[in-house]
Design a protein around this motif. Structure first.
Motif, short mmCIF file in Angstrom:
data_model
loop_
_atom_site.label_atom_id
_atom_site.label_comp_id
_atom_site.label_asym_id
_atom_site.label_seq_id
_atom_site.Cartn_x
_atom_site.Cartn_y
_atom_site.Cartn_z
N ASN A 157 0.82 -1.25 -0.06
CA ASN A 157 0.14 -0.02 0.02
C ASN A 157 0.69 1.37 -0.01
O ASN A 157 0.51 2.09 -0.58
N GLU A 158 1.90 1.17 0.60
CA GLU A 158 2.77 2.59 0.97
C GLU A 158 3.65 2.79 0.05
O GLU A 158 4.38 3.83 -0.21
N MET A 159 4.28 1.83 -0.80
CA MET A 159 5.46 1.96 -1.70
C MET A 159 4.82 2.72 -2.80
O MET A 159 4.05 2.30 -3.42
N GLU A 160 5.90 3.75 -3.16
CA GLU A 160 5.33 4.41 -4.45
C GLU A 160 5.74 3.53 -5.82
O GLU A 160 4.76 3.48 -6.74
N ASP A 161 6.85 3.15 -5.82
CA ASP A 161 7.25 2.08 -7.02
C ASP A 161 6.74 0.68 -6.98
O ASP A 161 7.29 0.00 -6.01
N PRO A 162 5.71 0.18 -7.93
CA PRO A 162 5.32 -1.02 -7.63
C PRO A 162 6.51 -2.17 -7.77
O PRO A 162 6.47 -3.20 -7.04
N ARG A 197 -0.87 15.73 -1.55
CA ARG A 197 -0.88 14.46 -2.82
C ARG A 197 -1.54 13.39 -2.03
O ARG A 197 -2.03 13.63 -0.85
N ILE A 198 -1.75 12.45 -2.64
CA ILE A 198 -2.40 11.17 -2.14
C ILE A 198 -1.42 9.86 -2.54
O ILE A 198 -0.73 9.98 -3.60
N THR A 199 -1.21 9.06 -1.43
CA THR A 199 -0.14 8.17 -1.66
C THR A 199 -0.68 6.79 -2.65
O THR A 199 -1.89 7.04 -2.64
N SER A 200 0.41 6.11 -3.35
CA SER A 200 -0.10 5.39 -4.24
C SER A 200 -1.14 4.16 -3.52
O SER A 200 -1.87 3.82 -4.38
N THR A 259 -6.13 13.71 7.61
CA THR A 259 -4.57 13.70 7.60
C THR A 259 -3.66 14.86 8.36
O THR A 259 -4.21 15.87 8.68
N THR A 260 -2.58 14.36 8.81
CA THR A 260 -2.07 15.44 9.74
C THR A 260 -0.47 15.83 9.20
O THR A 260 0.13 16.56 9.68
N ASP A 261 -0.17 15.29 7.82
CA ASP A 261 1.11 15.66 7.23
C ASP A 261 0.82 16.32 5.99
O ASP A 261 1.81 16.16 5.12
N ASP A 262 -0.41 16.64 5.39
CA ASP A 262 -0.72 17.12 4.27
C ASP A 262 -0.74 16.03 2.91
O ASP A 262 -0.46 16.59 2.11
N VAL A 263 -0.54 14.94 3.43
CA VAL A 263 -0.74 13.66 2.33
C VAL A 263 -1.97 12.76 2.85
O VAL A 263 -2.04 12.42 4.04
N ILE A 264 -2.62 12.32 1.81
CA ILE A 264 -3.78 11.36 2.09
C ILE A 264 -3.21 9.75 1.99
O ILE A 264 -2.48 9.33 1.08
N HIS A 265 -3.33 9.11 2.98
CA HIS A 265 -2.90 7.93 3.14
C HIS A 265 -3.97 6.78 3.29
O HIS A 265 -5.03 7.47 3.32
N PRO A 318 -13.32 2.97 6.69
CA PRO A 318 -13.26 1.57 6.70
C PRO A 318 -13.97 0.80 5.67
O PRO A 318 -13.42 -0.20 5.47
N SER A 319 -14.96 1.50 5.13
CA SER A 319 -15.66 0.52 3.85
C SER A 319 -14.71 0.43 2.80
O SER A 319 -14.99 -0.46 1.94
N LEU A 320 -13.56 1.34 2.64
CA LEU A 320 -12.88 1.16 1.51
C LEU A 320 -11.31 0.37 2.03
O LEU A 320 -10.68 0.12 1.09
N GLN A 321 -11.36 0.15 3.32
CA GLN A 321 -10.07 -0.52 3.51
C GLN A 321 -10.04 -1.87 3.69
O GLN A 321 -11.20 -2.74 3.89
#
Length: 521
Positions: free
Chosen positions: A28-33, A404-407, A436-442, A448-451
């Motif tokens: 979920n968190e790494m940008e490069d697949p 931004r939003i994370t990959s 969000t607390t760091d100006d990035v959507i994680h 929860p319905s999306l997770q």
């Protein structure tokens, strides 16, 4: 004991669950697949004490299985690991979509050993599982490890299968996104080479998918005319924006655009609101009142939720459509109006005709030029551009600075079915921007319905059979969310029969009704 056999000391299902959870977070968190897959494979080989690991991806055009990432192989050895579907153990796993366990590769004639794995004094085993997502072959996942004393590899097979399921969904979303971008790039190059005029796109609408470009073309064709238009589609797709785009692209742009939400008007007031009334027409009518049709003269009137107009009022509406004439309530003077009529509904009008709750003659009058608006799940290529648009819009609206939003979070948006369509997406983005607390959507900022079970940390600790049961339960719940409680569709996506699906739902005490009304959330 399994745990003793693989060298981890006492049996600890908590470690298994932690490992699976970490793998989900890594995806979920790494940008490069590619980095994510390499990290998954390295951790997997370390966890299972494997010397070599490979992830192959299936090319749908050529049928070849190409090694995408590897662990324990040189670049030269990795390049040799290419298989046709049905060729060798890896090709056979891809063809049959069934796992294969080879306890000693030196004694198996089907094993090709293209990577040149060197035999040791102890037998070398090979385990391979198919990577599948929604009945589509994505590739294979395999490992090499030493076989001590005729080991039972059922544990390794289960872990490989779970990891394969995780990366299968991840790779499919990435692949589909890349293919859609490539398609857009090819079409863009073709348009540039043909030197045609810039395609029409309303300035109040966002989306570049093929379905939306087709819709823009319909708006462009019908806007200059005076024809009646009906816009059909699910709730939240943006039907009012299309009506507004038709008005702005027409010659009536400088005249009024009057919106009427027919479902919001009480039945005893809707007639007076649409047609107006004369002074003294009824108790409380102390002055003359102009109706919406009169106010829209020369412009466009948009009748949203037209299916909710009472049967008694439909007759008067039919007269306006036919003759552009009406009288105010309590009046005798016939008023002529020059108005463009655009209607919209998310109801099944054909079913209402059969039930005699909607007039057949009115149905055909408003169906001069129907426009069908695709649901968001049918144009997932637009989710990225819509997300960026909403981030900019809400930043300005709430004076925030989300960048931004994370990959990982974007992947979750791409996999969700969006029963509430674009309106639901906007609400989800606004909620995430608040959290969000760091100006990035994680991913953990999303509802929860999306997770998934991993990203929402809802899977708990227990024995291995209980852990696997919880993973299975979460997969069933995720699929039911995606299909809004449709058991048949969910069973098909999971590759099981409806009977087995029903048994699992009963076993895990899942209430399917909770998932049938997600569009109301």
């Amino acid at each position: 004991m399994i745990c003793d056999r693989i060298g981890r000391g006492k049996c600890c299902a908590e470690a298994d669950l932690t490992f699976l959870s970490n793998m989900g977070d890594l995806l979920n968190e790494m940008e490069d697949p590619k980095d994510a897959l390499e990290g998954i494979l390295k951790n997997l080989c370390g966890f299972l004490k494997a010397f070599v690991g490979m992830i192959t991806l299936h090319d749908r055009l050529s049928g070849m299985l190409m090694t995408s990432v590897s662990y324990g192989l040189t670049a030269e050895e990795k390049m040799k690991a290419i298989y046709q579907t049905g060729e060798g153990i890896i090709g056979r796993v891809a063809a049959t979509r069934k796992p294969a366990i080879i306890s000693d590769i030196s004694k198996d004639s089907v094993f090709l050993n293209r990577t040149g794995i060197v035999s040791t004094e102890r037998p070398m085993a090979f385990l391979c599982v198919p990577v599948i997502n929604k009945n589509e072959l994505v590739g294979t996942l395999s490992i090499h490890k030493v076989n001590d004393r005729g080991m039972d590899f059922s544990y390794e097979e289960k872990i490989l299968t779970i990891i394969g399921s995780l990366i299968g969904k991840h790779i499919s979303v990435r692949r589909r996104h890349i293919e859609e971008l490539e398609e857009l790039r090819r079409e863009n190059q073709l348009l540039q080479s043909q030197s045609i005029e810039k395609p029409f796109r309303p300035d109040n609408m966002v989306g570049n998918s093929a379905l939306m470009r087709e819709l823009y073309g319909l708006v462009k064709r019908v806007a200059p005319t005076n024809s009646t238009v009906i816009i059909r589609g699910e709730s939240g797709v943006g039907k009012e924006l299309i009506a507004e785009a038709i008005h702005k692209a027409s010659s009536r742009i400088k005249k009024p655009f009057v919106r009427v939400n027919c479902s919001a008007l009480p039945e005893n007031l809707i007639e007076s609101e649409l047609f107006g009334y004369e002074k003294g027409a009824f108790t409380g009518a102390e002055r003359q009142h102009s109706g919406r049709f009169e106010l829209a003269d020369g412009g466009t009137i948009f009748l949203d939720e037209i299916a909710d107009i009472p049967f008694s009022v439909q007759v008067k509406l039919l007269r306006i459509l036919q003759q552009r004439q009406f009288e105010r309530i309590g009046g005798t003077h016939t008023i002529q109006t020059d108005v463009r009529i655009v209607t919209a509904t998310n109801r099944n009008l054909e079913e209402m005709l059969q039930n005699n709750t909607f007039r057949e003659d009115l149905y055909y009058r408003i169906h001069v030029f129907p426009i069908y608006v695709p649901a968001l799940r049918e144009r997932r290529a637009d989710i990225t551009i819509l997300t960026d648009h909403f981030i900019q819009k809400i930043n300005k609206q709430n004076q925030t600075n989300v960048k931004r939003i994370t990959s990982g979070a974007l992947d979750m948006l791409m996999m969700y079915s969006w029963p509430g369509n674009v309106r639901e997406l906007e609400n989800v983005i606004e909620r995430a921007m608040i959290l969000t607390t760091d100006d990035v959507i994680h991913s953990y900022n999303l509802p929860p319905s999306l997770q998934t079970g991993v990203s929402s940390d809802t899977v708990k600790v227990g024995r291995l059979d209980l852990v696997l049961g919880k993973v299975e339960r979460q997969m069933i719940m995720d699929t039911l969310i995606a299909n809004r409680g449709n058991v048949a569709k969910s069973a098909f996506q999971l590759g099981i029969s409806e009977r087995v699906m029903g048994l699992r739902i009963k076993r895990y005490n899942i209430n399917v009704l909770n998932y049938k009304h997600l569009s109301k959330l």
